[in-house]
Enzyme design. Sequence first.
Site, mmCIF file in Angstrom:
data_model
loop_
_atom_site.group_PDB
_atom_site.id
_atom_site.type_symbol
_atom_site.label_atom_id
_atom_site.label_comp_id
_atom_site.label_asym_id
_atom_site.label_seq_id
_atom_site.Cartn_x
_atom_site.Cartn_y
_atom_site.Cartn_z
ATOM 1 N N ASP A 13 16.449 -10.578 19.412
ATOM 2 C CA ASP A 13 16.525 -10.358 20.857
ATOM 3 C C ASP A 13 15.538 -11.220 21.646
ATOM 4 O O ASP A 13 15.054 -10.823 22.706
ATOM 5 C CB ASP A 13 16.305 -8.865 21.201
ATOM 6 C CG ASP A 13 17.287 -7.974 20.489
ATOM 7 O OD1 ASP A 13 18.437 -8.415 20.268
ATOM 8 O OD2 ASP A 13 16.912 -6.840 20.140
ATOM 9 N N LYS A 16 18.138 -15.693 22.356
ATOM 10 C CA LYS A 16 18.880 -16.784 21.699
ATOM 11 C C LYS A 16 20.164 -17.092 22.458
ATOM 12 O O LYS A 16 20.526 -18.256 22.638
ATOM 13 C CB LYS A 16 19.207 -16.392 20.244
ATOM 14 C CG LYS A 16 17.971 -16.179 19.382
ATOM 15 C CD LYS A 16 18.322 -15.681 17.989
ATOM 16 C CE LYS A 16 18.898 -14.298 17.970
ATOM 17 N NZ LYS A 16 17.958 -13.227 18.356
ATOM 18 N N GLY A 40 23.536 -9.062 19.248
ATOM 19 C CA GLY A 40 24.008 -8.933 20.631
ATOM 20 C C GLY A 40 23.357 -10.050 21.412
ATOM 21 O O GLY A 40 22.151 -10.019 21.644
ATOM 22 N N HIS A 41 24.114 -11.078 21.742
ATOM 23 C CA HIS A 41 23.559 -12.246 22.434
ATOM 24 C C HIS A 41 24.077 -12.244 23.873
ATOM 25 O O HIS A 41 25.272 -12.433 24.110
ATOM 26 C CB HIS A 41 23.948 -13.535 21.698
ATOM 27 C CG HIS A 41 23.329 -13.627 20.327
ATOM 28 N ND1 HIS A 41 23.507 -14.704 19.505
ATOM 29 C CD2 HIS A 41 22.525 -12.771 19.654
ATOM 30 C CE1 HIS A 41 22.836 -14.501 18.377
ATOM 31 N NE2 HIS A 41 22.234 -13.329 18.446
ATOM 32 N N GLN A 224 19.606 -12.447 14.796
ATOM 33 C CA GLN A 224 18.382 -11.734 14.403
ATOM 34 C C GLN A 224 17.165 -12.658 14.564
ATOM 35 O O GLN A 224 17.158 -13.506 15.445
ATOM 36 C CB GLN A 224 18.492 -11.166 12.974
ATOM 37 C CG GLN A 224 19.481 -10.009 12.854
ATOM 38 C CD GLN A 224 20.932 -10.433 12.778
ATOM 39 O OE1 GLN A 224 21.309 -11.254 11.949
ATOM 40 N NE2 GLN A 224 21.775 -9.894 13.625
ATOM 41 N N ALA A 299 21.125 -4.712 22.999
ATOM 42 C CA ALA A 299 22.384 -5.228 23.551
ATOM 43 C C ALA A 299 23.577 -4.761 22.721
ATOM 44 O O ALA A 299 24.714 -4.787 23.177
ATOM 45 C CB ALA A 299 22.338 -6.762 23.598
HETATM 46 P P1 GDP Z 1 19.329 -12.447 21.770
HETATM 47 O O1 GDP Z 1 19.817 -11.414 20.830
HETATM 48 O O2 GDP Z 1 18.192 -13.230 21.218
HETATM 49 O O3 GDP Z 1 20.417 -13.324 22.307
HETATM 50 O O4 GDP Z 1 18.739 -11.654 23.033
HETATM 51 P P2 GDP Z 1 19.415 -10.386 23.766
HETATM 52 O O5 GDP Z 1 20.541 -10.847 24.596
HETATM 53 O O6 GDP Z 1 19.655 -9.290 22.802
HETATM 54 O O7 GDP Z 1 18.201 -9.897 24.644
HETATM 55 C C1 GDP Z 1 17.584 -10.716 25.576
HETATM 56 C C2 GDP Z 1 17.719 -10.047 26.955
HETATM 57 O O8 GDP Z 1 16.820 -10.655 27.856
HETATM 58 C C3 GDP Z 1 19.083 -10.217 27.563
HETATM 59 O O9 GDP Z 1 19.362 -9.119 28.382
HETATM 60 C C4 GDP Z 1 18.930 -11.490 28.408
HETATM 61 O O10 GDP Z 1 19.850 -11.545 29.491
HETATM 62 C C5 GDP Z 1 17.526 -11.319 28.901
HETATM 63 N N1 GDP Z 1 16.759 -12.550 29.137
HETATM 64 C C6 GDP Z 1 16.808 -13.731 28.459
HETATM 65 N N2 GDP Z 1 15.861 -14.561 28.928
HETATM 66 C C7 GDP Z 1 15.198 -13.903 29.899
HETATM 67 C C8 GDP Z 1 14.091 -14.216 30.726
HETATM 68 O O11 GDP Z 1 13.500 -15.276 30.658
HETATM 69 N N3 GDP Z 1 13.688 -13.250 31.605
HETATM 70 C C9 GDP Z 1 14.287 -12.043 31.711
HETATM 71 N N4 GDP Z 1 13.815 -11.173 32.590
HETATM 72 N N5 GDP Z 1 15.346 -11.708 30.933
HETATM 73 C C10 GDP Z 1 15.778 -12.622 30.034
HETATM 74 P P1 IMO Z 2 20.129 -10.325 17.664
HETATM 75 O O1 IMO Z 2 20.939 -11.438 17.044
HETATM 76 C C1 IMO Z 2 17.301 -7.061 16.972
HETATM 77 C C2 IMO Z 2 17.680 -4.899 13.185
HETATM 78 C C3 IMO Z 2 18.111 -3.444 13.219
HETATM 79 C C4 IMO Z 2 17.367 -2.915 12.017
HETATM 80 C C5 IMO Z 2 17.464 -4.076 11.024
HETATM 81 C C6 IMO Z 2 18.594 -3.950 10.027
HETATM 82 O O2 IMO Z 2 20.743 -9.714 18.868
HETATM 83 O O3 IMO Z 2 18.710 -10.735 17.840
HETATM 84 P P2 IMO Z 2 21.238 -4.266 10.252
HETATM 85 O O4 IMO Z 2 22.219 -3.576 11.133
HETATM 86 O O5 IMO Z 2 21.166 -5.731 10.472
HETATM 87 O O6 IMO Z 2 21.379 -3.923 8.817
HETATM 88 O O7 IMO Z 2 19.809 -3.646 10.705
HETATM 89 O O8 IMO Z 2 17.665 -5.250 11.810
HETATM 90 N N1 IMO Z 2 18.595 -5.837 13.869
HETATM 91 C C7 IMO Z 2 18.328 -6.435 15.037
HETATM 92 N N2 IMO Z 2 17.282 -6.283 15.877
HETATM 93 N N3 IMO Z 2 18.263 -7.970 17.248
HETATM 94 C C8 IMO Z 2 19.292 -8.150 16.398
HETATM 95 O O9 IMO Z 2 20.201 -9.146 16.549
HETATM 96 C C9 IMO Z 2 19.384 -7.337 15.260
HETATM 97 N N4 IMO Z 2 20.273 -7.233 14.247
HETATM 98 C C10 IMO Z 2 19.763 -6.325 13.407
HETATM 99 O O10 IMO Z 2 17.713 -2.821 14.401
HETATM 100 O O11 IMO Z 2 16.009 -2.754 12.325
HETATM 101 MG MG MG Z 3 20.192 -9.378 20.796
#
Ligand code: GDP
Ligand code: IMO
Ligand code: MG
Length: 428
Positions: A13, A16, A40-41, A224, A299
């Site tokens: 999270d 990415k 969840g991207h 991840q 997400a």
């Molecule tokens: P990922 O799994 O690495 O793609 O990240 P996620 O989407 O799960 O979580 C990142 C969250 O932060 C999302 O809701 C993005 O829209 C948000 N986000 C990304 N970059 C920024 C930033 O620079 N500032 C803020 N406030 N939110 C951001």
């Molecule tokens: P993105 O790509 C954050 C965590 C789960 C748990 C561990 C194992 O959005 O960054 P799993 O379901 O993979 O067997 O769970 O990994 N986890 C994540 N945490 N972002 C993710 O993906 C994750 N995918 C799995 O919460 O701790």
């Molecule tokens: Mg994510």
Amino acid sequence: MPVTVILGCQWGDEGKGKVVDLLGQRADVVARYQGGANAGHTIVWGNRSFVLHLIPSGIFTADTTCVIGNGVVIDPAALSREIAAVERLGYHVKGRLHISLGAHLILPYHKALEKAREAARAQRAIGTTGRGIGPAYVDKAARTGIRVVDLLCADTLSAKVRANVKEKNALLRHVHSSTELDAEAILSEVIKVRAAFAPLATDTTALLLRALAADRHILAEGAQGALLDVDFGTYPYVTSSHPTVGGACTGLGIPPSAISEVIGIAKAYCTRVGNGPFPTELSGMIGDHLRSHGQEYGATTGRPRRCGWLDLVALRYANAINGVTELAVTKLDVLSGLDLVRVCTGYRIGAERTDQFPTDAQALRDAAPIYTTLAGWNEDIRGIRTYGALPQTARDLVAFIARGTGKPVGMISTGPRRSETIRVRINP
Ligand code: GDP
Ligand code: IMO
Ligand code: MG
């Protein structure tokens, strides 16, 4: 043209999706190399936002080719829903999305087994996303997995599903005292949804090698983060794949020598969803500030994310094992309004001080962070697009990260939108 790997350097999270979507606008191919719908991207553009779980984060750039590599585990129902949702937004998927014939499928028995195993672990539960990831990779390693290629032959598919359900039912019933599943119901569900993506299945390694030979630019998208890697993360509190750089090679079929750049993404603080050690975790007002200002809720599962200060011990480790060439620091805006900002620069474990990251979960649990305290800032920096417009204290933090990791910072994110980004070169 070379491959750029974009991967998370924390516990997932890191942003990415945002970074891949942004850089994907100038790439020819965006390829996901591991994980599944546990990811969840989030992509935010215009007045729209969308959370991708399986489709690569290049799908919202019209001309970009997208690949789901052999290293990904695919829930057929989740993928067909995601394709339909992206198409409803007006984006073409067919003809642009290519799915590896070698990718493994996640079927309902994987989720049922995961649920049962997590329940059996009780206090020691991993806190998984419940998407069947672990059991699907178990089957892959056990050589009993069902792959995308198997969808193309009805006889093979039914024989494999029936055999697997028989084995899993024995486990569900006798080991976990849980409900058995119906192989025929699973089969008919898979057959119903396979039409949505079976025609997109192809030899993606050949496709990527052709792209490399034609000097196309490929972005390899990790899911991840390094600290959730099954080998290099905080085992057993990890996912079951390799988010680290080697996963890009084995999960796509590209040679390491084709990788010229590894962009490591780190938030300006840390978060973690699920269980496992997290040395800089904050409870109380600052943790609450990060969670509410950063909208730190999963997400995929909606779970509140655990929040804490940036951990340079962990980040240096992630940089080292991935050969990170450049850092992208995200969510800097979330720190606005804090009087001071702390950064962990070492750990005290018992009487010892260390700057090495212990991957042993118990040692990490015993690690007390040693902090350097920096001044914070009050100004709202959301959406700032030039480095010079940041408050001096925010620039000091970025420079501290570059110095403390020995890596250049090439991108600073100040909001979720594509435009809310600063391109820089802050050298260590
Ligand atoms: P990922 O799994 O690495 O793609 O990240 P996620 O989407 O799960 O979580 C990142 C969250 O932060 C999302 O809701 C993005 O829209 C948000 N986000 C990304 N970059 C920024 C930033 O620079 N500032 C803020 N406030 N939110 C951001
Ligand atoms: P993105 O790509 C954050 C965590 C789960 C748990 C561990 C194992 O959005 O960054 P799993 O379901 O993979 O067997 O769970 O990994 N986890 C994540 N945490 N972002 C993710 O993906 C994750 N995918 C799995 O919460 O701790
Ligand atoms: Mg994510």
